[in-house]
Design an enzyme around this catalytic site. Structure first.
Site, mmCIF file in Angstrom:
data_model
loop_
_atom_site.group_PDB
_atom_site.id
_atom_site.type_symbol
_atom_site.label_atom_id
_atom_site.label_comp_id
_atom_site.label_asym_id
_atom_site.label_seq_id
_atom_site.Cartn_x
_atom_site.Cartn_y
_atom_site.Cartn_z
ATOM 1 C CG HIS A 1 -9.497 9.231 -0.156
ATOM 2 N ND1 HIS A 1 -9.950 9.875 -1.280
ATOM 3 C CD2 HIS A 1 -8.180 8.973 -0.372
ATOM 4 C CE1 HIS A 1 -8.947 10.015 -2.150
ATOM 5 N NE2 HIS A 1 -7.867 9.479 -1.618
ATOM 6 C CD GLU B 1 -5.176 7.102 2.152
ATOM 7 O OE1 GLU B 1 -6.320 6.687 1.869
ATOM 8 O OE2 GLU B 1 -4.299 7.276 1.289
ATOM 9 C CD GLU C 1 -6.037 9.323 -4.938
ATOM 10 O OE1 GLU C 1 -5.154 9.615 -4.091
ATOM 11 O OE2 GLU C 1 -6.985 8.555 -4.683
#
Length: 644
Positions: A180, A177, A264
């Site tokens: 990202h 995360e 991803e």
């Protein structure tokens, strides 16, 4: 992929998103026009078989123009409304919409404490402020990052992930995360939510109208005062609305899949790079495959945010092409090539001992090596190279840093009163006379309870090593962000009083003040129009580097040498000024530099590094300012480490 290339690619993907949106809107206009034409045909008084020529005759320019105007208007209004909603609250809006609650920083729940510690480590290792963590009461194993940048970012985690993943696995998920956040995917995903809201709104309206139309159809059949054709028209209208609604949902999911899937894979690879532990994220993905609930979420609006999640949060159905995430087995194989392809349902959840061993006191380790050894230019160059991609040494340093902070101070950083006292205490001067004036001013301005906390913690804070000041600020930010608007403005006023007590703004005072107002959203001034090239910000670079060249030194020859070193990294010359640096001009200069394109920023960072390393060593105050300005330029920089 390095940080700046990733940021630039994310920016370019925004353009691709616009192209996909235009294609989706054109397709929606065509579908809607055709459906309306068919409905109008059946509602007319014409009898007999459906004639293609009659249908085509109904496709008038007036009808197509009206439909186009309606669809575009709905998409634009829906997108602007969602953008306004998200901009007001950032990632918190997403987390709360999904039913999340913020985990209190002072929680005593072992599992919650464990995830907070993992997030704190990753944030300090990455050089960004600690984001708030939201807990979703969901059985599925999932997580997400939401927000436009590091200032409003949040991490979301499900109860299923906390209960079923080990610490290493949680670290892999959190690292995914953070990738990202750091590589611009999070901002792109938030823009995607806004852009697609108008498209998906068409599907939502179609669903609502379909339900009302079905109800009306039942009423018509019960009344027996309409002929059979009336019922057919009602059903045809219902089917038409269903088709339009499905088309909106289809195109929305198509755009999500086109933008999200490859990101991803990159985030998985980054998680391995950050932790050097492929088993962490790999085993987390395996547990998703073996878990009865998988990564699915039950929240009513989960589908709208499906592209944000760590795992495929929604059922894919028959069409894998519309999945927002790559297949689970492919993701696992990429990070664990030796995986045997089996999802072992017997994999154990974290033991009670592992969860209970996590505490607010931190971890074993020491930062003494970093305190006793000199940082050099190699440290600055390594830090620039590590922007957006911290490694195991940064994680180890983060653990050691948290351990080096006294437990009493770490606990105070989680309390809404004590956290303000810690920041005030960081601003207290080492000079006794100045400190007495600061305390007298603070006693008049601060709340009595906060002032008592200042007097309680001032001694410990004044004894802190310089290397621990910025980590303490990063750790304190979640509690500070929970202040009300009035509390935050009063907090800012007290900080200004402390800084002005001696009529002089030191380098650290500027650093703390501007970092706080930047991340707490207290700076109402915008950064101005977009700047694309370094040649457009020569004056701003001059102001910034002039301050850095004089950080901790006054010798004109050394200042000149520092600026000459920095000048080699820039496409223009720097002038040497004899007057003191203009600290008031530094804030606006940094704000404008933030508008540089991603590929233009490395030159500024390299010039800053040359400026502070020219003497052969980097002082803690110089490293602190270097990292804070890099953060404000949206280039969060890991701590400067001693080169091995």
């Amino acid at each position: 992929m390095d940080f700046f290339t990733a940021q630039d690619n994310a920016r370019r993907k925004t353009g691709r998103l616009v192209v996909l949106l235009i294609a989706a809107v054109v397709a929606l206009i065509a579908v809607t026009t055709l459906v309306i034409t068919i409905v109008v045909y059946f509602m007319s008084d014409q009898q007999g078989e459906v004639m293609v020529s009659s249908l085509l005759a109904g496709l008038t320019p007036e009808l197509m123009g009206a439909v186009a105007l309606g669809v575009v208007g709905l998409v634009v209004i829906g997108g602007l409304y969602k953008r306004f909603q998200l901009r007001r609250g950032g990632g918190r809006v997403v987390a709360e919409t999904l039913g999340g609650r913020e985990i209190a920083t002072g929680t005593e729940n072992p599992g919650e404490r464990r995830i907070l510690n993992v997030v704190e480590e990753m944030a300090i290792a990455s050089g960004m402020p600690v984001p708030p963590v939201y807990l979703l009461d969901e059985a599925g194993i999932n997580a997400f990052a939401a927000g436009f940048d590091t200032r409003d970012a949040v991490i979301g985690i499900t109860r299923g992930a906390i209960d079923n993943l080990s610490r290493d696995e949680l670290q892999g998920v959190v690292a995914h995360e953070f990738s990202h956040i750091l590589h611009g995917d999070m901002r792109l995903n938030m823009r995607l939510i806004s852009v697609l809201h108008g498209v998906l709104l068409i599907g939502l309206l179609g669903y609502i109208l379909l339900r009302s139309t079905a109800f009306r159809g039942r009423s018509v059949r019960r009344s027996n005062n309409q002929n059979g054709k009336g019922v057919v028209v009602v059903l045809a209208l219902g089917i038409a609305l269903a088709v339009i609604g499905y088309a909106g949902t289809f195109f929305g999911n198509w755009i999500k899949a086109a933008v999200s899937r490859q990101r991803e894979y990159l985030a998985d690879a980054s998680a391995v790079q950050y932790t050097r532990n492929p088993d962490g994220i790999g085993q987390a993905l395996i547990k998703i495959g073996s878990h009865s609930q998988g990564a699915r979420l039950e929240a009513s609006q989960a589908s709208e945010y499906s592209h944000l999640f760590f795992g495929q949060g929604m059922k894919v159905g028959f069409n894998r092409l519309l999945a927002t995430h790559p297949p689970l087995d492919k993701r696992i194989k990429r990070v664990m090539p030796s995986w045997n392809g089996e999802f072992d349902a017997a994999l154990n959840a974290p033991t009670a001992g592992e969860v209970a061993s996590e505490s607010v006191a931190g971890f074993s380790g020491s930062v003494s090596a970093y305190a006793s050894t000199t940082m050099t230019g190699a440290s600055a160059q390594a830090a620039i190279a590590s922007i957006g991609q911290p490694g195991p040494r940064h994680l180890a340093n983060a653990k050691a840093t948290l351990d080096a902070l006294p437990a009493r101070i770490r606990q105070a950083a989680q309390d809404p009163y004590a956290v303000r006292a810690l920041i005030y205490a960081l601003l207290l001067s080492q000079n006794t006379q100045v400190r007495e004036r600061q305390l007298a001013s603070l006693q008049q301005a601060a709340l009595p309870d906060v002032y008592r906390e200042v007097m309680s913690h001032a001694g410990d804070v004044l004894m802190l090593r310089d290397q621990l000041r910025l980590p303490l600020m990063e750790l304190a930010l979640p509690a500070l962000k929970n202040l009300s608007v009035d509390q935050a403005m009063h907090f800012r006023q007290c900080i200004v009083e402390l800084i002005n007590a001696d009529n002089n703004v030191s380098l650290f005072e500027w650093t703390l003040y501007h970092w706080l107002i930047h991340h707490m959203g207290l700076d109402s001034k915008g950064s101005g129009p977009a700047v694309r090239k370094l040649n457009n910000v020569q004056q701003e670079c001059q102001v910034l580097l002039n301050v850095l060249a004089r950080a901790g030194q006054d010798d004109p020859d050394k200042v000149s040498a520092a600026l000459n070193a920095a000048e080699k990294e820039l496409p223009f010359a720097l002038s040497v000024k004899n007057e003191a640096p203009d600290m008031k001009a530094l804030g606006p200069a940094v704000s404008r530099l933030r508008r540089l394109r991603p590929q233009q920023k490395p030159a500024v960072l390299q010039a800053m590094a040359r400026c502070i390393e020219h003497s052969g060593q980097i002082k803690p105050a110089e490293a602190e300012l270097f990292r804070v300005i890099a953060d404000m330029l949206e280039c969060p920089m890991p701590p400067l480490l001693i080169e091995e």
